[in-house]
Each structure stands twice: as structure tokens, then as C-alpha cells.
Design a protein around this motif. Structure first.
Motif, mmCIF file in Angstrom:
data_model
loop_
_atom_site.group_PDB
_atom_site.id
_atom_site.type_symbol
_atom_site.label_atom_id
_atom_site.label_comp_id
_atom_site.label_asym_id
_atom_site.label_seq_id
_atom_site.Cartn_x
_atom_site.Cartn_y
_atom_site.Cartn_z
ATOM 1 N N GLY E 72 8.126 -9.503 9.747
ATOM 2 C CA GLY E 72 8.848 -9.102 10.595
ATOM 3 C C GLY E 72 9.458 -7.766 9.953
ATOM 4 O O GLY E 72 9.386 -7.138 8.665
ATOM 5 N N VAL E 73 10.509 -6.972 10.241
ATOM 6 C CA VAL E 73 10.823 -5.507 10.011
ATOM 7 C C VAL E 73 12.472 -6.070 8.923
ATOM 8 O O VAL E 73 13.262 -6.167 8.868
ATOM 9 N N SER E 74 11.945 -5.799 8.085
ATOM 10 C CA SER E 74 12.979 -5.945 6.622
ATOM 11 C C SER E 74 13.270 -4.684 5.718
ATOM 12 O O SER E 74 13.241 -4.597 4.448
ATOM 13 N N PRO E 75 13.325 -4.024 6.274
ATOM 14 C CA PRO E 75 13.374 -2.780 5.020
ATOM 15 C C PRO E 75 14.574 -2.441 3.991
ATOM 16 O O PRO E 75 14.467 -2.431 3.193
ATOM 17 N N ARG E 193 29.421 0.995 -0.085
ATOM 18 C CA ARG E 193 29.640 1.792 1.275
ATOM 19 C C ARG E 193 30.015 0.659 2.375
ATOM 20 O O ARG E 193 29.800 1.030 3.655
ATOM 21 N N TRP E 194 28.519 -0.308 2.358
ATOM 22 C CA TRP E 194 27.742 -1.000 3.283
ATOM 23 C C TRP E 194 28.847 -2.129 4.117
ATOM 24 O O TRP E 194 28.977 -2.506 5.218
ATOM 25 N N LYS E 195 30.352 -2.336 3.117
ATOM 26 C CA LYS E 195 31.487 -2.718 4.111
ATOM 27 C C LYS E 195 32.024 -2.055 5.021
ATOM 28 O O LYS E 195 32.341 -2.879 6.263
ATOM 29 N N LYS E 196 31.719 -0.620 5.617
ATOM 30 C CA LYS E 196 32.443 -0.071 6.001
ATOM 31 C C LYS E 196 30.810 0.327 7.377
ATOM 32 O O LYS E 196 31.143 1.301 8.203
ATOM 33 N N LEU E 197 30.057 -0.638 7.130
ATOM 34 C CA LEU E 197 29.265 -0.313 8.180
ATOM 35 C C LEU E 197 28.419 -1.739 8.797
ATOM 36 O O LEU E 197 27.267 -1.928 9.361
ATOM 37 N N GLY E 205 25.087 1.646 10.258
ATOM 38 C CA GLY E 205 24.257 2.674 9.717
ATOM 39 C C GLY E 205 23.431 1.625 8.147
ATOM 40 O O GLY E 205 23.584 0.386 8.272
ATOM 41 N N PHE E 206 21.944 2.639 8.541
ATOM 42 C CA PHE E 206 21.304 1.819 7.292
ATOM 43 C C PHE E 206 21.262 1.616 6.320
ATOM 44 O O PHE E 206 22.467 2.342 5.243
ATOM 45 N N TYR E 207 21.668 0.425 4.997
ATOM 46 C CA TYR E 207 22.043 0.253 3.356
ATOM 47 C C TYR E 207 21.023 -0.598 2.581
ATOM 48 O O TYR E 207 20.498 -1.823 4.154
ATOM 49 N N TYR E 208 20.805 -0.545 2.040
ATOM 50 C CA TYR E 208 20.169 -1.523 1.037
ATOM 51 C C TYR E 208 20.948 -2.333 0.560
ATOM 52 O O TYR E 208 22.086 -2.389 0.444
ATOM 53 N N VAL F 125 16.360 0.337 15.706
ATOM 54 C CA VAL F 125 15.354 0.631 15.130
ATOM 55 C C VAL F 125 15.314 1.691 14.568
ATOM 56 O O VAL F 125 14.224 1.975 13.801
ATOM 57 N N ALA F 126 15.789 2.868 15.672
ATOM 58 C CA ALA F 126 15.939 4.639 15.014
ATOM 59 C C ALA F 126 16.933 4.441 13.866
ATOM 60 O O ALA F 126 15.939 4.618 12.555
ATOM 61 N N ALA F 127 17.568 3.124 13.767
ATOM 62 C CA ALA F 127 18.559 3.354 11.907
ATOM 63 C C ALA F 127 17.409 2.930 10.999
ATOM 64 O O ALA F 127 16.645 3.223 9.229
ATOM 65 N N ASP F 128 16.426 1.968 11.348
ATOM 66 C CA ASP F 128 15.437 1.156 10.138
ATOM 67 C C ASP F 128 14.568 1.939 9.738
ATOM 68 O O ASP F 128 13.648 1.759 8.721
#
Lengths: 248, 248, 248, 248, 248, 248
Positions: E72-75, E193-197, E205-208, F125-128
Motif C-alpha cells: 500500500g501507500v507507505s512513504p 514536529r510530528w506532534k504538531k502535524l 503534513g508529511f513527516y517520516y 495524496v498530494a502530501a504523500d
């Protein structure tokens, strides 16, 4: 502007009523790109929308104005801060989606009113593909190109077409807030291969706008006037109105 | 045609040697579409190739001619038997692949020599996109458009541009086997909305060619001559040669 | 070649007449790629076209030959100067456009006559997708593959298939101008992993052609002859003709 | 199966440790399609995975098995209930994503172990495109094709290849739960154009499987045996192992 | 699991019989991604399949389970070894192909049973596009999200959702082989920053994932139990069954 | 609104100066869709732009507002006259082009301020995808979602979210010209499967908006007030400002 079907300003019951007479949707297409030191970057988007509104009013109750596509194909200007350029395929995708949506509601003719020369090739491709793909009539027009004779008479600059005497004049008449009257400048033209790639040259090709002009404009905006703008705009509107009527 | 780098006629060691001096690849782009009763359907592909060969010879040893793209964007002609139309995206894909291939071998400038008006919008889009995407210089030219003054002087028809006095004349000079001399006909023009959608009209749009002409041609091919063709072609070649030289 | 419907050489009224009997369109597909020091790079395009012409003549008046797709999928050869490689998706796009155009004019069966092994996987994918997408019958054939028994009898080289005894022989018979008779060379084969990736090996995979042969050819072109070419070509044509007839 | 890096059964710290020795990722590719009345539709997916597991074990600690692509390109079987067919472009997209993901983690060689003939053209296209696009080595293998000599010796049917003596035998050895032993049937073959489109015929083309066989299988599954399966599978595994080793 | 239509385990005549009553196809969608040190990477694929099987059994004979989409979608997880991420467009392509295939065989309703939060946006887009494009009813569900009240009651961790008390509990009940019971670890959370996303924050937003947790899990897997898993799973199954019934 | 970098109102030298401090571009994303009898169809586009302007002002001189994407993903509303729906892929293409353009000029962080729930999946999806593809930080926010507590306190309707008490209140404060105060109506809700597909239900899925409400709105717009709007908007702006600051 008394009566005009402006989609952004209507509720759905109002649209439903309008669709009883509407035969054509008019889609303003502009650009978001640098226009030198004396015009703001939304220039083309605003001018396309203003022309679209006036044309829609003249064609009432047979025309309806869609939301404006406020960015366009502007790769030549990308090196000037603030310019945003859409891919040609993106512009065509937007057009496809607008047309599909409104066709499902009964509109079968579409006119793109385009203020930006850089969009013309994309519109040619759109005409060649969307017509058959979507089963509609697809027309497009450069906002004031049909008043070429007036330009020949009133514009002194030899090389014009971007933030120039003509465009600033049109803005003074249609949307004066686009212009910084205290910043008006003549195009700061420089030598370069661009001269040999302009329309009319044996070959054409891509060049960046800064190769041609240091300040991002051509022609001589200091010679612009609201009066010139009015004559160009009103002449073009008259001719566009007739031309669209001939297609309904 | 004494010396000319024609890729289809070369072996790889010959290409390897040529690449020491070659600076630009010339890509002929034509069409496969009806040309009325007096010209065969490969007309545009052959004329582009012939012009390409001559231009490549004049630019020896700095130019190299690629294989011809022998079909183009021809939706307007699809209702005439035999016409094949490529999507604009297909033509751009072919151009991308040719350019990527040759760029990997050291060529960085490309000129598409195009004989078919219906390809021009697609080439404009190609210029806007491939230049940045592939990091090359991309130029394009309509085969004989630079000899407009000669046409003005020598062509009597007011509406010409497809299997007409001009095109048949060019073929008589460049590739007479394209012409059926015993079938020459004037365009069988009819009334229609096309008149109001031609270049120069306030609005443009798609129409099928049979709306304009019953026999598929315009102008008056009976007035064509090899002599007219020669003057147009040679004038254009002279100007194209200089224009390309200016870009090398 | 007495009677044959060759689309590039016909006017639209001639095509219109032909369509009364035509049941299948034959599409020649070649390549533009290096063929060693003794064959020019258009070899595959020309051979496909020549085979297509002969097959179309034999199937008169039921077949019609389209323009040749004169470039193909040739990534393996890209490191040899002059080679141009189309993406598989580009070749499929061209096929789609040709088939859509001609299907709209009444043709429902299509045969791709392909001279280049590197196109076969792409044609397999095209068959799997275009058949259902376009609602047509889609066939494809390697030009002379059906004469395998003749090759087994007449070709001495064990490893052949590119600018080799077989291909040069075919060209000597079909289009001798493709061959540089004074440059004929045996393939300059070298060791490498390619040996373990050839058809018939447990695994397959991509390798560049120069890993296999320094001069770009395999087999032994010095053993080629027009006579061998004639037997291969005529045998294949006979069998192809019958095979197509069985599908009409 | 003692030691083998099977990605679906590992935690990330275990993968991290494995990547110190892993040089190649093995990707099982199957199909989901009808296999007649005596095999379940996941047959190809399961066989590819079982072969992949065994091959990965033999190549320990240099190989790692990815998740199985459990559907493939099966348009020929779509008229049989339950068949699912992916577009070739979908399969290539999955391969691209798997390879990109694992390449970012350090793997640079990939082998697709494919059990379904209908995927081979797509894999050929994948090899031609993904190799350069992703900068990896891309190999592919038909699961047991390398044991062709064993098949020639042990399989009596002349036309086999789908839910036949061979495939049922392989399943009896590798995954007997795929087989309905009480339903074994010979292929119910019928006449049709398919005979003239099989590999080896002068032309190829798309046909639906029901044109060839009423019950969806070919060959004679009643002659299948675990013993035949074992000999084919073990021979192929031996050869595949060596072939992959040669590429590491 | 007595009666259930599991496509991977059926022959085509069995599918043909089942289609007489089947009204909906259930498509399990998982992921292949790291799940910390205590769960194997196929976790989501297996859980989706197990939930799908149970749901299909409860809906017998009106539902049919398709093969599992096992990636699946796992970036977000790509920096952990072994993770494979499909592009959203790839997942949508797979869904399109499955739905087109089965719709051609008579099924018009589809439910994606999805175990991986990272797929939800893609499924939202799929719902918006495939519904009209394919003319089907398209539903999707997060496997156990409908048992939120049970989670609130039984899960102590505040931040959970990936290889946590909940997911490990579900796996202990549905597929205990996914869990390494001797490796159970609490999430090794770190500031960032993940805590705030996170969902619920003013912006997303995207984070790893490694920005959030060093060992790749969150929550506290040491508090997981088969009993918790059973209550969550059975509650969700009950509600999903009813919800699907309401749509048939 | 004293100081704020609003790209549509700036010249390129002004942008050039601004880029010295700007760290983030804010992209307003709206929709063009029916909003019942009491709001015009540009509602979402205008609200997104108004929120964007205010947020940009608060973040001066670190933020810059791009042109508004004035249409969005609205398939649910397509059966109401005037609605235009862009494909999710079109919206992502526009975002890609905006981001690529501005990234080339030095901006590396982007926030989409979105007023339309139907765009959220597309933004996920855009974020990913765009984050890794373009190498930027990509954030998105629903305009007033962060003031959920205020809504809970001030909005009486249980089902709200489209042309409802909340949205009309926001418009009364931000852009009162969007509202037809004399047409305010309560949502004309009807029974239907939509109730079982709403967020929070066990399954989700696509339904048309007219299945839920005859007049196109939900909630009770007659209870809207400028005061409620102000509290929601100002609370959200405060929180968004802080949230963005945390990311700079």
C-alpha cells in the motif's frame, strides 16, 4: 454591468433558471507572471476576467461566465520572481474538467477568452483534442487581438505585447488597480538571439524573457492611456460579441 | 545533393565521425492526410523530408537529418478517407524520444522542420515543455513560411494553404511524384462557419475540413508551377540556412 | 509491383474506392538503430516497408499499407552513434492513433509487420491492450520469422539476428542500397553476461549490445547473399499471405 | 525451508541485518485467472511464490523475497468467471514502486520470477524501460521454462501450458491444495483461429481462451503427477540458482 | 470458517455458481511496511485478508473475497528497512483493474477493507473518481475503526495506531504468527514536529515515521492481549456486516 | 490588512524584495460548487482566499499568498446546476506546478489553506507524493477546523458542514457578499443511504449530495450570525498562525 450570468456570483437555483437560455460558457484564461515594475502579476488573470464579464453581459442571456483560470503557461517568465507557470497539460486538464462538468448540465459550446499569448499554442492543442474527446464546440480568442487595426493606429512602439503601451492602456480602462502609475517604464530591451526567434522569423524557439528585456516589459508603457485602452477594448468587445453570436 | 549527413543513410561509424562537427539535428515533421484529388496523402511527410535534406546539405558539416516523422496532427481531415491523425501528445512523445536519444550522443540543438500547419500548436507546446525538461535548445520552422513575400508576389489565390497553388508548386519542384498533373482542381469551397474561425478572425476554433471544401483542397492548384515552387523553396532555404546558422 | 494499395501513394478519392474491398490495414514497423559498419541505420524501417509492400500486393485488393513507423524500441543499441529509441509507450501511442483513425473509416483488422526483434514485447503488450480498447482485431508478425526452416538450412552462423548473414541477405534481395558491400564484417563478439541472458537461458534481462559485439553486428555478414535473401523472403511472404488470408 | 530471507515474515531489524549480505531481490509475479475445473484461480500466484521461496533459500544469504504480485496480465481469460486482469501499465507501476523502494535501501539487482506466460511481454517492456529509468539490473524468468528438456521427456500432450499435465504436476509438488484431484479433466479443445495465432505461427494476435478450450484448460491434467512436478521444479530451481549466481 | 466465497480458493465453475447470489466483492487492502521489532512487515496485508475472510463468511452467499492487495501507500515508513511503498496512482490502478474485471462478470458493488491508515486518502480519491468512471458503487472501511468505543475502553495508550497495543492485540487474535511475543516493546517516542502535524492539529503534513519513534512503533505493545483483540475484531465485524448489508 | 505579501497584487521587484524574508507560500484552495439557495457558488474559493490573506498578514514578512485555486474536487455536487468539479489529478497538477515554480525561486515550504472538505483526500495524496517528488515541506489545513471547540459551543445543528450555520456565519464575517440574507434556509434533509456512509460510520463511500438534501444545504443557515463567524474565524486564525510558526 447590469445583466450578466457570472457563475461565481450565482446560487444554483439562479443557474438552473439561467440554463434555460444559456448556449455558451465563457472561460477566462489568464496567467500569473511578472509584468515589469509597473503592473502587478495578476494582470492577465484580471484582464481576462474583466473582458469575460463584459462579453458575457453583451451576450446576455445566452452566455454564462465560468470562474477564471488565473494561472497559465508562462515558462518564459519563470526567472522573474513571483511568476508561476502551469504545464500545458495542466491547463488542458482544467479546461477538460470545466467543460465536462458544464456539459453534463447541458452546455455544449465553450469559448476561452485568453489574455496571454503564451497560452495560445496550448489552446490550439486543446481545440484539436477536446472537441472530439468531449463532443463539444470549442472556441478561443485572444482578448483584444481582433482590434489589431486600432492598435496599428494608436500604438507607437514597434515591439509591443507585454506590459507595454497596449496592455497598460487596456488595464487603465479595465482595471486601473493593476497599474503602478508612478513606476511606468519603457521596456529595457537588450540584444540577443530572441530577435531571430520572434513570430515572423524563419525559425521559432524558446527563449527566456530576460534575454529580451532587463525590466520584464517591452514597448513603452509611459505612452499608455485609458483612452487608448478604451478604444481597443470596446472595438474588440464589439467584434467578439458578433463573432460569438455567429456561432450560436 | 553532394555532402549531407542523412542519418537514415549512414552507418554508425559514419555517424560517429560526423558527430565531431555536428551541432544541430534537423527533424522533418510531416503529416499523412488527404490533399484533394491531385496530391497523394504523404505529401507533407515527403515535402518536410525534402526540405530537411536540402537544409541539412547547406548546413554541412554542422547539421544531421533524423528520420522523418511521417504522420502528424490532422484531426481536421479525418473524415476524408486515408487520413491518419496522431494525438499532439504522441507527436511530443516521438520528439522527446528522438531528442533524448541524440542528446545522449552529444547533440544539444534541435530544429523541427515542419510542413503542416496543423502541427504548429503542438510544436509551440513542445518548445515550452521539452526545452526545460530535456535541457536542450529546441527550434521549429514551417518549411517555407519565411518566403511569405514571394508567396504574396506569385500566388494569386486569396485563400490558400492546403493542396493549393503554393503547395502544388512546391511539390512540382521538390517531389513531382506527389502530384497527379491530370487531376489538378481548384478548391471546391463552400460557405460555412469556418470563414469566421480562420486565423485573423476574432475567435478561432475547430472545424472539419469538409465544412470548407468539398474536394479537400483550397486555392487553385491549376495555377501551380515548378517555377513558382522553385522560387519559394529556394528563398525559404536561403533564409532558413541563415537563421539556423545564427543559432549555432 | 503491379497492383497494391499503398496509402502514401494514393489520393483520397483513390482510398475511398479502395475501402470498398479493403479488410485489413498493414502497418510496417521498423527501427532506427546501428547495424554495424556494413548496413545503414534505417535498415529495419526499410525492410519492414519493403515486406509490407510485397505482402500488400499479394493481398490485393483486400489489404492497404499504411505509412511506416520508421523508429522503434532500441534501448540496447543507444550507445552506438545515431541510434534513436522510442519508448514502448510511444510506439503503442502511434499504433493507437493509426488504428483509431482508420477504424473511423471502416477498417477493423490490423497487422503490424515488424522487422525488429526489440519491438516484439511492445507488440505483445499492444495486442493485449489495444484489442479491447479499440474493438479491433490486432495481429503482428516478425517479417521473416515464419521462414525459420529456410534459415536453419541456409544460415551457417550459430548466433545470428542482427546485421548478420540473414539480415544482410534479406537486404540484398529487398533493398540492396542498405548494404555497404565493401564493408562486410563478421560480428566481433566478446565474452560477457549477455550469453547467460539470451532467449533460452534460464533468466532474461537487459544488456547493452556493445557488451556482446564490438562492431555492432553478430553472425557473419560476409556469408550473406541475395539468393539466400530471396529464399527466406519469398518463403515468408508466401506463408504470411496465407496466414493473413485465414484471418479475413 | 531452513534459512531464507522472506520479507513478509521479517521485522525491520531483521531486514536491516539481512541487507548486509543481500545482493538481489526476488519478486514473485503470478496471476489471478481461471485454471479450468481442477485448479483454483490463485494457481499462478501461489506457484510463483513457492518457486520464489525455494530459489531465495538456495541463494541465502544473498537473496531476499519480496511480497508476491498476486494478479497479472490476463485479458485472454476475462470471459471465465473470477478472472482478474491487470493492465500491463499497472504491473509495471507495481514493479517500479517495489524496485524504487528497495533500491533506496541499497538493493540494485532484481529478479522477477514469473509463473504466467501472459506476463512475459509486459516483463520485456519492463526490462527495456525500468533498467535505465531506475538505474538497476532487472532480470526475469519464467518459473520452470529452463527445464524444457524435462518437459519434452515427461509431458505427453502436444499442446500444453495452462492447467495442463505440466502445471498440475508442478502444483502437486509445490502446492497440492491448488488442485482438485477429483475434478481432473483433459482440455476440451475446439477448432478456431487460435491455432493460426499460436507462437510459431507466421502471425500472432489476441484471442480469447474460450475460443481454444471450452473448459479453460489445455493438455491433459489426468496425466499429471507429483513425480513429474518434482523433476521439473527441481531441475528448474537448480538452473535458476546457477543463472542468478552468475549475475551476482 | 465454514462457508465463504474466497476467490483465491475457487475454480471458475465454482465462481460461476457463486455469481448467482454474489452482490458485492470485498477487496482486502494492506501494506508492506515496518512494524517495529515485534511484528513482521506483512502485518497489514495479513490483517486485511483475515478481516476480509471473516466478513465475507458473514455475508455468505452475497459477498466474494478478491485477492489481497498486499502492498500500500507507505512513504512515511520508507526509511525503515524492508518497507515497500506503492504510489497512490498505482493503488488506484490496481483497484480500477480489479473492479473493471469483476464488473464485466456482473458485480456492481465493491468494498475495500483496508487495514492501513496511510491508504485512506488514496481510497477517498478512488471513491471520488472510480465511482463515476466505472459506474459502480464503491465503499471502503478501515478494518476495525468502527469499534472505536471498544478501543477507548480497552486501550490504555494515548497515542496508538501502529504496531501498538491495539494492532498487536488484533494480530494475536487474527494471525498470531505475525507477532514476535518475545520482542514486544513500547514505542520509543521522541520529540519532534510530528506532534504538531497529527490529525486534530491545526495543520497536517508529511513527516517520516522515524521522526516520531525510534523503534518504529507507537503505543505500548506489551499491554496487548488476544482478548482485547477479540473484542475489537468481533465488534467491528458485527458492525461492518450490518453496514454492508444496508448497502446491498 | 496593513502589511501582507499578496502575490496577485505585487510587481516582480516587490516579490524579489519580499523573498528575502519569505519562508513559506500559502496556497488558498477552494471549490466552485452549489451552496444551496442562500450562498453563491464561489463561496469556498472566496473563503479560502480571505482566510489566506488574513493568515498571510499575521505571518508577515515570512509568508506570501499565491493566487487562489478557485475550483476543487466536487463530484458529489455535480448534479446541482453550476457546479464544476476538477479531477483530483488536476488539483495535484496545479499544486505541483505552483510549487515547482516558486521552489525555483527559493521557497521550500508550502501550506495549502483549504476551505472544502471534498479536497482533503486529494491533499492527503498530494502530501504523500509531492513532498518527496519536489523536495519540499508540504502542509495543509482546513480553514477553520482548528476551532472545533468553538463550533461545538456555538453551532446548534447536529449535522452541519455545507452552507450551514457555520459556513454562513464564517461568510457573514469574512465575505458577506457571498450570502443571500433573504434566502436563508434550513437544510432540506431526506432519508437515504448517505446516513450510513458519513464519517464515523463503519463504511464510507460516494453518494451524491442531492441524496442527502433537496436544497443543497445542511444544518440551519437561519441560525448563522456574523458574531459566530468572527469567533470561529479569529480562533482558527490564531491557532493556524501559531501552527505555521512552529514549522518555520
Amino acid at each position: 454591468m447590469s445583466n450578466a450570468y457570472i457563475l461565481t456570483q450565482m446560487t444554483w437555483p439562479e443557474v438552473e433558471a439561467a440554463l434555460k437560455t444559456v448556449k455558451i460558457a465563457i472561460i477566462p484564461l489568464g496567467a500569473h507572471e511578472q509584468h515589469g515594475p509597473h503592473m502587478v502579476e495578476s494582470c492577465d488573470a484580471v484582464l481576462a476576467e474583466e473582458m469575460g464579464k463584459r462579453l458575457t453581459a453583451r451576450l446576455y442571456p445566452e452566455a454564462l461566465l465560468t470562474p477564471t483560470i488565473n494561472m497559465g503557461v508562462s515558462p518564459h517568465h519563470l526567472h522573474f520572481p513571483g511568476t508561476i507557470s502551469l504545464e500545458p497539460s495542466t491547463v488542458i486538464a482544467i479546461l477538460r474538467d470545466i467543460i465536462k462538468s458544464l456539459k453534463s448540465q447541458g452546455i455544449e459550446k465553450f469559448l476561452v477568452i485568453n489574455s496571454h499569448g503564451g497560452n495560445q499554442a496550448t489552446l490550439g492543442v486543446a481545440a484539436d483534442t477536446l472537441t472530439a474527446e468531449l463532443g463539444v464546440s470549442f472556441f478561443y480568442a485572444k482578448t483584444t487581438a481582433s482590434a489589431k487595426d486600432v492598435m496599428d493606429k494608436r500604438i507607437e512602439s514597434k515591439l509591443y505585447g507585454h506590459s507595454c503601451d497596449r496592455e497598460v492602456s487596456e488595464a487603465m480602462y479595465l482595471a486601473p488597480h493593476l497599474v503602478r502609475p508612478d513606476q511606468l517604464e519603457k521596456g529595457d530591451i537588450q540584444e540577443g538571439r530572441w530577435k531571430k526567434l520572434r513570430p515572423g522569423s524563419p525559425i521559432q524557439g524558446f527563449y527566456y524573457y530576460e534575454e529580451m528585456t532587463r525590466n520584464g516589459c517591452i514597448g513603452d508603457a509611459t505612452k499608455a492611456s485609458r483612452d487608448i485602452g478604451e478604444e481597443i477594448v470596446e472595438t474588440a468587445l464589439e467584434r467578439l460579441t458578433q463573432a460569438v453570436r455567429d456561432m450560436l
